[in-house]
Design a protein around this motif. Sequence first.
Motif, PDB file in Angstrom:
ATOM      1  N   TYR A 109       0.818  -1.212   0.000  1.00 50.23           N
ATOM      2  CA  TYR A 109       0.000   0.000   0.000  1.00 50.23           C
ATOM      3  C   TYR A 109       0.856   1.269   0.000  1.00 50.23           C
ATOM      4  O   TYR A 109       0.425   2.302  -0.520  1.00 50.23           O
ATOM      5  CB  TYR A 109      -0.966  -0.029   1.187  1.00 50.23           C
ATOM      6  N   ALA A 110       2.064   1.182   0.564  1.00 54.19           N
ATOM      7  CA  ALA A 110       2.981   2.322   0.464  1.00 54.19           C
ATOM      8  C   ALA A 110       3.403   2.526  -0.987  1.00 54.19           C
ATOM      9  O   ALA A 110       3.531   3.669  -1.453  1.00 54.19           O
ATOM     10  CB  ALA A 110       4.207   2.092   1.350  1.00 54.19           C
ATOM     11  N   ALA A 111       3.605   1.423  -1.719  1.00 49.71           N
ATOM     12  CA  ALA A 111       3.969   1.529  -3.128  1.00 49.71           C
ATOM     13  C   ALA A 111       2.835   2.156  -3.928  1.00 49.71           C
ATOM     14  O   ALA A 111       3.063   3.020  -4.785  1.00 49.71           O
ATOM     15  CB  ALA A 111       4.312   0.145  -3.685  1.00 49.71           C
ATOM     16  N   PHE A 112       1.604   1.739  -3.641  1.00 45.22           N
ATOM     17  CA  PHE A 112       0.465   2.323  -4.354  1.00 45.22           C
ATOM     18  C   PHE A 112       0.356   3.818  -4.064  1.00 45.22           C
ATOM     19  O   PHE A 112       0.108   4.617  -4.978  1.00 45.22           O
ATOM     20  CB  PHE A 112      -0.834   1.620  -3.950  1.00 45.22           C
ATOM     21  N   ALA A 113       0.551   4.192  -2.791  1.00 42.07           N
ATOM     22  CA  ALA A 113       0.485   5.615  -2.432  1.00 42.07           C
ATOM     23  C   ALA A 113       1.560   6.403  -3.155  1.00 42.07           C
ATOM     24  O   ALA A 113       1.314   7.495  -3.690  1.00 42.07           O
ATOM     25  CB  ALA A 113       0.633   5.772  -0.915  1.00 42.07           C
ATOM     26  N   ALA A 114       2.784   5.855  -3.195  1.00 35.84           N
ATOM     27  CA  ALA A 114       3.881   6.556  -3.873  1.00 35.84           C
ATOM     28  C   ALA A 114       3.588   6.713  -5.358  1.00 35.84           C
ATOM     29  O   ALA A 114       3.807   7.793  -5.934  1.00 35.84           O
ATOM     30  CB  ALA A 114       5.185   5.779  -3.679  1.00 35.84           C
ATOM     31  N   PHE A 115       3.085   5.654  -5.979  1.00 41.35           N
ATOM     32  CA  PHE A 115       2.802   5.699  -7.411  1.00 41.35           C
ATOM     33  C   PHE A 115       1.712   6.714  -7.729  1.00 41.35           C
ATOM     34  O   PHE A 115       1.666   7.250  -8.844  1.00 41.35           O
ATOM     35  CB  PHE A 115       2.379   4.321  -7.909  1.00 41.35           C
ATOM     36  N   LEU A 116       0.842   6.989  -6.762  1.00 43.03           N
ATOM     37  CA  LEU A 116      -0.274   7.900  -7.013  1.00 43.03           C
ATOM     38  C   LEU A 116       0.078   9.363  -6.752  1.00 43.03           C
ATOM     39  O   LEU A 116      -0.312  10.247  -7.525  1.00 43.03           O
ATOM     40  CB  LEU A 116      -1.462   7.495  -6.144  1.00 43.03           C
ATOM     41  N   VAL A 141       1.132  11.907 -16.671  1.00 41.20           N
ATOM     42  CA  VAL A 141       0.098  11.131 -17.364  1.00 41.20           C
ATOM     43  C   VAL A 141       0.593   9.717 -17.653  1.00 41.20           C
ATOM     44  O   VAL A 141      -0.136   8.737 -17.485  1.00 41.20           O
ATOM     45  CB  VAL A 141      -0.337  11.851 -18.655  1.00 41.20           C
ATOM     46  N   VAL A 142       1.846   9.603 -18.079  1.00 43.09           N
ATOM     47  CA  VAL A 142       2.428   8.276 -18.328  1.00 43.09           C
ATOM     48  C   VAL A 142       2.432   7.454 -17.042  1.00 43.09           C
ATOM     49  O   VAL A 142       2.070   6.265 -17.043  1.00 43.09           O
ATOM     50  CB  VAL A 142       3.860   8.415 -18.885  1.00 43.09           C
ATOM     51  N   ALA A 143       2.836   8.073 -15.936  1.00 38.17           N
ATOM     52  CA  ALA A 143       2.889   7.364 -14.655  1.00 38.17           C
ATOM     53  C   ALA A 143       1.503   6.903 -14.220  1.00 38.17           C
ATOM     54  O   ALA A 143       1.332   5.773 -13.757  1.00 38.17           O
ATOM     55  CB  ALA A 143       3.511   8.261 -13.583  1.00 38.17           C
ATOM     56  N   LEU A 144       0.497   7.759 -14.381  1.00 40.89           N
ATOM     57  CA  LEU A 144      -0.866   7.382 -13.996  1.00 40.89           C
ATOM     58  C   LEU A 144      -1.405   6.268 -14.884  1.00 40.89           C
ATOM     59  O   LEU A 144      -2.071   5.341 -14.410  1.00 40.89           O
ATOM     60  CB  LEU A 144      -1.783   8.603 -14.060  1.00 40.89           C
TER      61      LEU A 144
END
Length: 209
Positions: A109-116, A141-144
């Motif tokens: 979940y920390a990874a998901f938070a960082a990616f967002l 936009v690419v990251a999302l």
Amino acid sequence: MKGLLTSGFAAIGTGTGAMLTLHASAGLDPLHSVISEYAFQSSGWLLPTALTSFAIGSAFIAEALRRSGAGRWVFLLLLAWGASMFLIGAFPTDRPGVPLSLSGGIHRYAAFAAFLVMPLAGLLLARAQARYARAMRALSVVALGALVLVVVPYVVRMFGIPLSNDDIPAGLIQRIVVVAELGVLALAGLSRLRPAPQCSQSGVSPILA
């Protein structure tokens, strides 16, 4: 402020060097192996080293942006990204096939938070017409978009459909997110070295005010 930015870039560079060394020495398939799996290799200590360096770099750049007048949300999002990077390194994921543990859950979940949060910070800076706004918007936009592809396999598995990382380029997709977000962070720091002129009527962007 330049001292903060220099320290931030040095930390990011150190983290990038550690990550590249880890990839070169581990011998895993970067197309299908996610980055978290590198922690189980003999040189796995380089993974938390790299992530902690990214966290430190993000903190320095966030403070530089705050001092230069960036909005509170940009500052908080960059700090949140750095905190997430630290947690990802401090709490390793579980080995493949092992039920999700507390450490693995925090890691996920920390990874998901960082990616967002980093793409959101990049979009806010782009909206504020910071220097390199177009590049930051494109990388965000690419990251999302890649983040959506990262999440899809988890959703598929929730419906009981077996899908392993060998079936999809999970490693490549994850690396696209990471590289894009590091690009956003680097451009955010570079934008403070030579800020672009603001284009609102008052001469100050509402985001940076």
